[in-house]
Enzyme design. Structure first.
Site, PDB file in Angstrom:
ATOM      1  N   GLU A   1       0.872  -1.170   0.000  1.00 25.87           N
ATOM      2  CA  GLU A   1       0.000   0.000   0.000  1.00 25.87           C
ATOM      3  C   GLU A   1       0.913   1.226   0.000  1.00 25.87           C
ATOM      4  OE1 GLU A   1      -3.217   0.400  -0.101  1.00 25.87           O
ATOM      5  OE2 GLU A   1      -3.859  -1.677  -0.080  1.00 25.87           O
TER       6      GLU A   1
ATOM      7  N   CYS B   1      -2.149   9.693   2.082  1.00 26.18           N
ATOM      8  CA  CYS B   1      -1.621   9.062   0.851  1.00 26.18           C
ATOM      9  C   CYS B   1      -2.540   9.284  -0.331  1.00 26.18           C
ATOM     10  CB  CYS B   1      -1.385   7.577   1.075  1.00 26.18           C
ATOM     11  SG  CYS B   1      -2.880   6.635   1.332  1.00 26.18           S
TER      12      CYS B   1
HETATM   13  N1  LIG Z   1      -1.341   3.270   0.309  1.00 26.53           N
HETATM   14  C1  LIG Z   1      -1.605   3.567   1.559  1.00 26.53           C
HETATM   15  O1  LIG Z   1      -2.548   3.047   2.178  1.00 26.53           O
HETATM   16  C2  LIG Z   1      -0.748   4.546   2.286  1.00 26.53           C
HETATM   17  C3  LIG Z   1       0.477   4.933   1.794  1.00 26.53           C
HETATM   18  N2  LIG Z   1       1.241   5.825   2.512  1.00 26.53           N
HETATM   19  C4  LIG Z   1       2.506   6.287   1.967  1.00 26.53           C
HETATM   20  O2  LIG Z   1       3.494   6.191   2.981  1.00 26.53           O
HETATM   21  C5  LIG Z   1       4.375   7.319   2.909  1.00 26.53           C
HETATM   22  C6  LIG Z   1       4.386   8.067   4.222  1.00 26.53           C
HETATM   23  O3  LIG Z   1       4.533   7.163   5.284  1.00 26.53           O
HETATM   24  P1  LIG Z   1       5.973   6.900   5.923  1.00 26.53           P
HETATM   25  O4  LIG Z   1       5.774   6.288   7.243  1.00 26.53           O
HETATM   26  O5  LIG Z   1       6.807   8.127   5.816  1.00 26.53           O
HETATM   27  O6  LIG Z   1       6.541   5.786   4.937  1.00 26.53           O
HETATM   28  P2  LIG Z   1       7.884   4.959   5.108  1.00 26.53           P
HETATM   29  O7  LIG Z   1       7.976   4.129   3.926  1.00 26.53           O
HETATM   30  O8  LIG Z   1       9.011   5.847   5.471  1.00 26.53           O
HETATM   31  O9  LIG Z   1       7.629   4.017   6.416  1.00 26.53           O
HETATM   32  C7  LIG Z   1       6.638   2.999   6.365  1.00 26.53           C
HETATM   33  C8  LIG Z   1       7.039   1.922   7.357  1.00 26.53           C
HETATM   34  O10 LIG Z   1       8.284   1.335   6.945  1.00 26.53           O
HETATM   35  C9  LIG Z   1       9.280   1.521   7.953  1.00 26.53           C
HETATM   36  N3  LIG Z   1      10.532   1.784   7.273  1.00 26.53           N
HETATM   37  C10 LIG Z   1      11.120   2.976   7.041  1.00 26.53           C
HETATM   38  N4  LIG Z   1      12.278   2.805   6.373  1.00 26.53           N
HETATM   39  C11 LIG Z   1      12.416   1.463   6.184  1.00 26.53           C
HETATM   40  C12 LIG Z   1      13.414   0.635   5.578  1.00 26.53           C
HETATM   41  N5  LIG Z   1      14.490   1.159   5.011  1.00 26.53           N
HETATM   42  N6  LIG Z   1      13.225  -0.704   5.577  1.00 26.53           N
HETATM   43  C13 LIG Z   1      12.128  -1.247   6.139  1.00 26.53           C
HETATM   44  N7  LIG Z   1      11.152  -0.520   6.732  1.00 26.53           N
HETATM   45  C14 LIG Z   1      11.307   0.812   6.761  1.00 26.53           C
HETATM   46  C15 LIG Z   1       8.791   2.697   8.747  1.00 26.53           C
HETATM   47  O11 LIG Z   1       9.351   2.687  10.047  1.00 26.53           O
HETATM   48  P3  LIG Z   1       9.430   4.109  10.814  1.00 26.53           P
HETATM   49  O12 LIG Z   1       8.144   4.831  10.569  1.00 26.53           O
HETATM   50  O13 LIG Z   1       9.637   3.730  12.244  1.00 26.53           O
HETATM   51  O14 LIG Z   1      10.592   4.846  10.196  1.00 26.53           O
HETATM   52  C16 LIG Z   1       7.289   2.464   8.757  1.00 26.53           C
HETATM   53  O15 LIG Z   1       6.950   1.519   9.742  1.00 26.53           O
HETATM   54  C17 LIG Z   1       3.861   8.180   1.773  1.00 26.53           C
HETATM   55  O16 LIG Z   1       4.560   7.883   0.604  1.00 26.53           O
HETATM   56  C18 LIG Z   1       2.422   7.745   1.631  1.00 26.53           C
HETATM   57  O17 LIG Z   1       1.951   7.945   0.318  1.00 26.53           O
HETATM   58  C19 LIG Z   1       0.831   6.342   3.714  1.00 26.53           C
HETATM   59  C20 LIG Z   1      -0.392   5.966   4.206  1.00 26.53           C
HETATM   60  C21 LIG Z   1      -1.267   5.057   3.539  1.00 26.53           C
HETATM   61  C1  LIG Z   2      -9.404   8.797   4.785  1.00 26.48           C
HETATM   62  C2  LIG Z   2      -8.642   7.504   4.675  1.00 26.48           C
HETATM   63  C3  LIG Z   2      -7.153   7.726   4.756  1.00 26.48           C
HETATM   64  C4  LIG Z   2      -6.386   6.487   4.370  1.00 26.48           C
HETATM   65  C5  LIG Z   2      -4.935   6.606   4.666  1.00 26.48           C
HETATM   66  C6  LIG Z   2      -4.186   7.581   3.765  1.00 26.48           C
HETATM   67  O1  LIG Z   2      -4.717   7.931   2.703  1.00 26.48           O
HETATM   68  O2  LIG Z   2      -3.076   7.966   4.131  1.00 26.48           O
END
Ligand SMILES: NC(=O)C1=CN([C@@H]2O[C@H](COP(=O)(O)OP(=O)(O)OC[C@H]3O[C@@H](n4cnc5c(N)ncnc54)[C@H](OP(=O)(O)O)[C@@H]3O)[C@@H](O)[C@H]2O)C=CC1
Ligand SMILES: CCCCCC(=O)O
Length: 487
Positions: free
Chosen positions: A214, A248
């Site tokens: 996702e 996202c």
């Molecule tokens: N499609 C969807 O449903 C959604 C997508 N997103 C996307 O996620 C991003 C924002 O979220 P964000 O948390 O910054 O995303 P990240 O990819 O930075 O982190 C996601 C998860 O992966 C962990 N992580 C970070 N770096 C690594 C690595 N090198 N190897 C393995 N795991 C790792 C993080 O740990 P930690 O946070 O502890 O660093 C976190 O638990 C945006 O691009 C957004 O579009 C966000 C929400 C929903």
């Molecule tokens: C309103 C629902 C939000 C889903 C999580 C996201 O888009 O980051």
């Protein structure tokens, strides 16, 4: 005493063992887990909302509306429909298998790893956890370390509620996630950025583990001259600035048809003021803040580097509180810094097009986004754009609604993700549909031709009817054959 790595390995082994012992298999067990989870979240919702306010200055009602209400809906859907979702599907269509009664058995994958991000820390953790448990899997969950208060609050609730034999938490950041990804899982469910999604996919490939990704992307919102401009302005402002744009599926950039561009921007400015007040500051109760100094500085850098014009900044950025206001940048070109990576914040670049024919090419310059939003009241215009673009989901005349329902699958396409969940789609995402056939002794007669010696006479009986080309004609088999017989 375990080292941190040994502790991770021990937790992994514990859920693997309990899966193989069948502890998570019974529907009653799964329903008990889900029921306990439902009431634990309900009983602790105040603590959870307070924690997320500390992390993101997230308005508590936004946490209700955009996270907890969907979590309750997800658990309720699973409790209400689990017996039906998990029942065998009878297969038909092949007379040769008539006696073997083929079915699809809804089998759990096994021990699954769920990794979640910080921006909707409750929804993006509890929704996949709910689906994984409903489908009979055992789980290791790695939450974010970035939203530290909400992670602490959530993990306290989860560890006090769910059976430690079938559910374990590994707290930490990339280092812990990397150690977890080295292990062999039966399924990995990852929510996060596309770059990290690539890391997860590579790790999963080593073990050929099925993975749900996702991810993110630049979701366009297009407003045409046929749109209801005041309504479009209000719905886009809400979708863009909820959670300070850290969503996202938030509109990432705005494409306006030139004839309505100026008028729309006036409506948009009015809509922002109507939603967040004429004077938006760090203390405004209905507006979230950026999650970290690093990401706040990224927003500030993007604004300083853009070649566009800051036509509206509704408030003053504040580094101490990490408040960053709605910021509209007009006159943005395709190669501007704002049109590079996903913005994931309250900056909205605005581009204009002479007419809608240009829209698909503009959108196709980017990888397939998670969402595509179109504001138009012309059905031909709507279908033309939908036919010429791809996205995880497409919404006409609204924003975000696809992410908040147990009835609509939620997922990306291409670099915005693989797989989908919510509701039964989530149950299916954590389920291997295993074909099972119960062959009958009575079938022996019909099967006798398959055994050696494969004599010529047997082969003659085995020869399938070869269908004439006309059988496959565009006009259908009957007309095709009729045409052949009667010319
Ligand atoms: N499609 C969807 O449903 C959604 C997508 N997103 C996307 O996620 C991003 C924002 O979220 P964000 O948390 O910054 O995303 P990240 O990819 O930075 O982190 C996601 C998860 O992966 C962990 N992580 C970070 N770096 C690594 C690595 N090198 N190897 C393995 N795991 C790792 C993080 O740990 P930690 O946070 O502890 O660093 C976190 O638990 C945006 O691009 C957004 O579009 C966000 C929400 C929903
Ligand atoms: C309103 C629902 C939000 C889903 C999580 C996201 O888009 O980051």
């Amino acid at each position: 005493m375990y080292t941190p790595l040994e502790e991770i390995q021990h937790k992994h082994q514990r859920v693997v063992d309990s899966f193989h012992k069948g502890k998570a298999q019974s529907l009653d067990y799964r329903k008990d887990q889900l029921r306990n989870l439902y009431f634990a979240i309900k009983d602790n919702q105040g603590k959870l909302k307070e924690a997320l306010f500390k992390d993101l200055h997230r308005p508590p009602h936004e946490t209700d509306v955009l996270e907890l209400f969907l979590v309750y809906s997800e658990i309720n859907a699973a409790l209400s429909h689990l017996s039906k979702w998990s029942s065998d599907t009878k297969l038909s269509g092949d007379k040769r298998l008539l006696l073997s009664g083929p079915v699809l058995r809804k089998s759990p994958y096994g021990a699954v790893l769920i990794v979640s991000p910080w921006n909707y820390p409750y929804l993006l953790s509890l929704a996949p956890i709910c689906s994984a448990i409903a489908a009979g899997n055992t789980v290791v969950f790695k939450p974010t370390e970035i939203a530290e208060h909400s992670t602490k609050a959530l993990c306290e609730v989860l560890e006090a509620t769910l059976d430690p034999d079938t559910f374990q938490v590994v707290q930490g950041g990339p280092e812990q996630a990397t150690a977890l990804l080295e292990l062999k899982w039966d399924k990995i469910f990852f929510t996060g950025s596309t770059p990290v999604g690539r890391i997860v996919a590579q790790a999963a490939a080593k073990h050929l583990t099925p993975v749900t990704l996702e991810l993110g992307g630049k979701s366009p919102v297009i407003v045409t001259k046929t749109a209801n401009l005041p309504l479009a302005a209000k719905r886009i402002a809400w979708g863009k600035f909820t959670n300070a744009g850290q969503t996202c599926i938030a509109p990432d950039y705005l494409v306006l048809e030139k004839p309505i561009a100026e008028k729309f921007l006036v409506e948009f400015s009015n809509a922002i003021k109507a939603l967040y007040g004429a004077d938006l500051t760090k203390d405004s109760p209905d507006y979230a803040h950026i999650v970290s100094a690093r990401l706040w500085e990224r927003q500030q850098r993007l604004v300083s580097e853009t070649k566009g014009t800051i036509s509206l900044q509704h408030g003053t950025p504040d580094a101490e509180s990490l408040f960053f206001p709605p910021t509209i940048v007009t006159g943005v070109s395709s190669d501007d810094v704002l049109m590079g990576d996903e913005l994931f914040g309250p900056i909205l670049p605005v581009m204009t097009i002479d007419n809608m024919k240009e829209a698909p090419k503009l959108i196709q310059k980017h990888d397939y986004p998670l969402a595509l939003y179109l504001f138009s009241t012309d059905s031909t215009e709507q279908e033309n754009l939908l036919r010429n673009t791809r996205s995880g989901a497409a919404i006409v005349n609204d924003t975000l609604i696809q992410g908040g329902s147990s009835a609509v699958p939620f997922g990306g396409v291409g670099t915005s993700g693989t797989g989908r969940y919510h509701g039964k789609f989530g149950f299916d995402e954590f389920t291997h549909e295993r074909p099972i056939l119960y062959q009958s002794e009575l079938a022996e007669m019909a099967m006798s031709l398959r055994y050696p010696p494969l004599t010529e006479s047997k082969m003659k009986k085995l020869r399938f009817v070869s269908l004439p080309r006309e059988w496959f004609s565009r006009t259908g088999p009957v007309r095709g054959l009729a045409g052949r017989l009667w010319g």
